[in-house]
Write a protein that holds these residues in place. Structure first.
Motif, PDB file in Angstrom:
ATOM      1  N   THR A 165       0.845  -1.199   0.000  1.00 53.59           N
ATOM      2  CA  THR A 165       0.000   0.000   0.000  1.00 53.59           C
ATOM      3  C   THR A 165       0.879   1.247   0.000  1.00 53.59           C
ATOM      4  O   THR A 165       2.064   1.188   0.360  1.00 53.59           O
ATOM      5  N   LEU A 166       0.302   2.377  -0.368  1.00 55.95           N
ATOM      6  CA  LEU A 166       1.049   3.635  -0.367  1.00 55.95           C
ATOM      7  C   LEU A 166       1.656   3.940   1.004  1.00 55.95           C
ATOM      8  O   LEU A 166       2.848   4.275   1.093  1.00 55.95           O
ATOM      9  N   PRO A 167       0.880   3.847   2.111  1.00 51.87           N
ATOM     10  CA  PRO A 167       1.483   4.112   3.426  1.00 51.87           C
ATOM     11  C   PRO A 167       2.633   3.160   3.745  1.00 51.87           C
ATOM     12  O   PRO A 167       3.648   3.568   4.326  1.00 51.87           O
ATOM     13  N   ASP A 168       2.497   1.881   3.361  1.00 55.92           N
ATOM     14  CA  ASP A 168       3.558   0.912   3.663  1.00 55.92           C
ATOM     15  C   ASP A 168       4.810   1.183   2.836  1.00 55.92           C
ATOM     16  O   ASP A 168       5.938   1.020   3.334  1.00 55.92           O
TER      17      ASP A 168
ATOM     18  N   LYS B 188      -0.448   1.386  -9.719  1.00 52.70           N
ATOM     19  CA  LYS B 188      -1.589   0.756  -9.069  1.00 52.70           C
ATOM     20  C   LYS B 188      -2.591   0.260 -10.105  1.00 52.70           C
ATOM     21  O   LYS B 188      -2.573   0.689 -11.259  1.00 52.70           O
TER      22      LYS B 188
ATOM     23  N   PRO C 218      -6.724   3.864  -5.848  1.00 52.51           N
ATOM     24  CA  PRO C 218      -6.617   3.416  -4.455  1.00 52.51           C
ATOM     25  C   PRO C 218      -7.116   4.464  -3.451  1.00 52.51           C
ATOM     26  O   PRO C 218      -6.336   5.054  -2.694  1.00 52.51           O
TER      27      PRO C 218
ATOM     28  N   ASP D 198      -8.740   4.365  -0.572  1.00 55.43           N
ATOM     29  CA  ASP D 198      -8.466   4.152   0.852  1.00 55.43           C
ATOM     30  C   ASP D 198      -6.993   4.375   1.176  1.00 55.43           C
ATOM     31  O   ASP D 198      -6.657   4.934   2.233  1.00 55.43           O
ATOM     32  N   GLU D 199      -6.103   3.952   0.286  1.00 58.63           N
ATOM     33  CA  GLU D 199      -4.671   4.144   0.516  1.00 58.63           C
ATOM     34  C   GLU D 199      -4.311   5.623   0.508  1.00 58.63           C
ATOM     35  O   GLU D 199      -3.497   6.083   1.319  1.00 58.63           O
ATOM     36  N   ILE D 200      -4.916   6.373  -0.387  1.00 54.93           N
ATOM     37  CA  ILE D 200      -4.651   7.812  -0.455  1.00 54.93           C
ATOM     38  C   ILE D 200      -5.125   8.496   0.827  1.00 54.93           C
ATOM     39  O   ILE D 200      -4.456   9.372   1.369  1.00 54.93           O
TER      40      ILE D 200
ATOM     41  N   ALA E 296      -5.117   7.305   3.666  1.00 59.00           N
ATOM     42  CA  ALA E 296      -4.268   6.900   4.797  1.00 59.00           C
ATOM     43  C   ALA E 296      -2.826   7.371   4.662  1.00 59.00           C
ATOM     44  O   ALA E 296      -1.951   6.906   5.397  1.00 59.00           O
ATOM     45  N   LEU E 297      -2.544   8.298   3.735  1.00 57.46           N
ATOM     46  CA  LEU E 297      -1.173   8.783   3.567  1.00 57.46           C
ATOM     47  C   LEU E 297      -0.653   9.367   4.881  1.00 57.46           C
ATOM     48  O   LEU E 297      -1.372  10.079   5.580  1.00 57.46           O
TER      49      LEU E 297
END
Length: 213
Positions: A150-153, A173, A177, A179-181, A183-184
């Motif tokens: 994921t982006l945060p990971d 991607k 994404p 949800d990933e955005i 959660a940045l």
């Protein structure tokens, strides 16, 4: 028949290159890379994709769809590159871009070193290391990752690598994404999300650009 002599495969690749606005002359080094990947894949299990025609679309053309967004950068780190995707196709297409291929798996890193040597890629180097252990903080204009996490990971392990002024993450991607955005982590913001059209691929692809705030 040698893979590099497969006229149907070459024609498909050249057509895809034209669609992407790239020179058909790139077909020779790209097919040389593909032949090496197919040969090593029989022993080293570098990729689950085994059909060379499928590799042209899902590996080569998919990686090269990034070219307009990478052109003009001086340095790029390809995190968790596996067999060199998207880093090696990008290094072939953009000789002015220096690509560092980051891969912790020993077998894959051995393949990468051999590919860089055989393809004479003076603008590529291999870092056999876990991403978080690469001790080159702020050394890259951008980092990229394809089907890694994921982006945060990605930012949690590789966020130290882009330069502090204008450094970016260019993440490949599938679907947008959302949800990933959302959660940045702090210190990063969404720059752009661009749909990518990959010749021959009937699936959603997006390039997500995340910049330092």
């Amino acid at each position: 028949m040698e893979l590099t002599d497969d006229t149907a495969l070459r024609a498909e690749l050249e057509a895809g290159l034209r669609t992407l606005g790239l020179a058909p002359t790139l077909a020779d080094p790209l097919l040389a890379y593909l032949a090496l990947l197919v040969r090593w894949n029989k022993t080293y299990n570098l990729t689950a994709v085994r059909d060379p025609r499928e590799m042209v679309v899902r590996h080569l053309l998919d990686s090269l769809a990034m070219v307009p967004h990478v052109d003009g950068l001086a340095t790029l780190a390809d995190l968790g590159t596996g067999p060199g995707l998207p880093g090696i196709p990008l290094a072939i297409a953009l000789p002015g871009l220096h690509v560092t291929l980051v891969e912790s798996n020993g077998k894959k890193a051995r393949f990468l070193r051999e590919a860089v040597r055989q393809l004479k890629l003076r603008n590529a180097d291999v870092a056999e290391s876990r991403i978080e252990a690469v001790d080159r903080p702020g050394a890259f204009d951008a980092i990229t990752a394809r089907a890694l996490a994921t982006l945060p990971d990605i930012l949690a392990v590789g966020g130290h690598l882009p330069k502090t002024g204008g450094g970016r993450l260019l993440a490949m991607k599938g679907v947008h994404p959302v949800d990933e955005i959302a959660a940045l982590p702090a210190g990063w913001r969404l720059d752009t999300v661009t749909p990518l059209k990959v010749p021959g691929l009937d699936a959603e692809r997006h390039l997500v650009v995340v910049a330092r705030t």
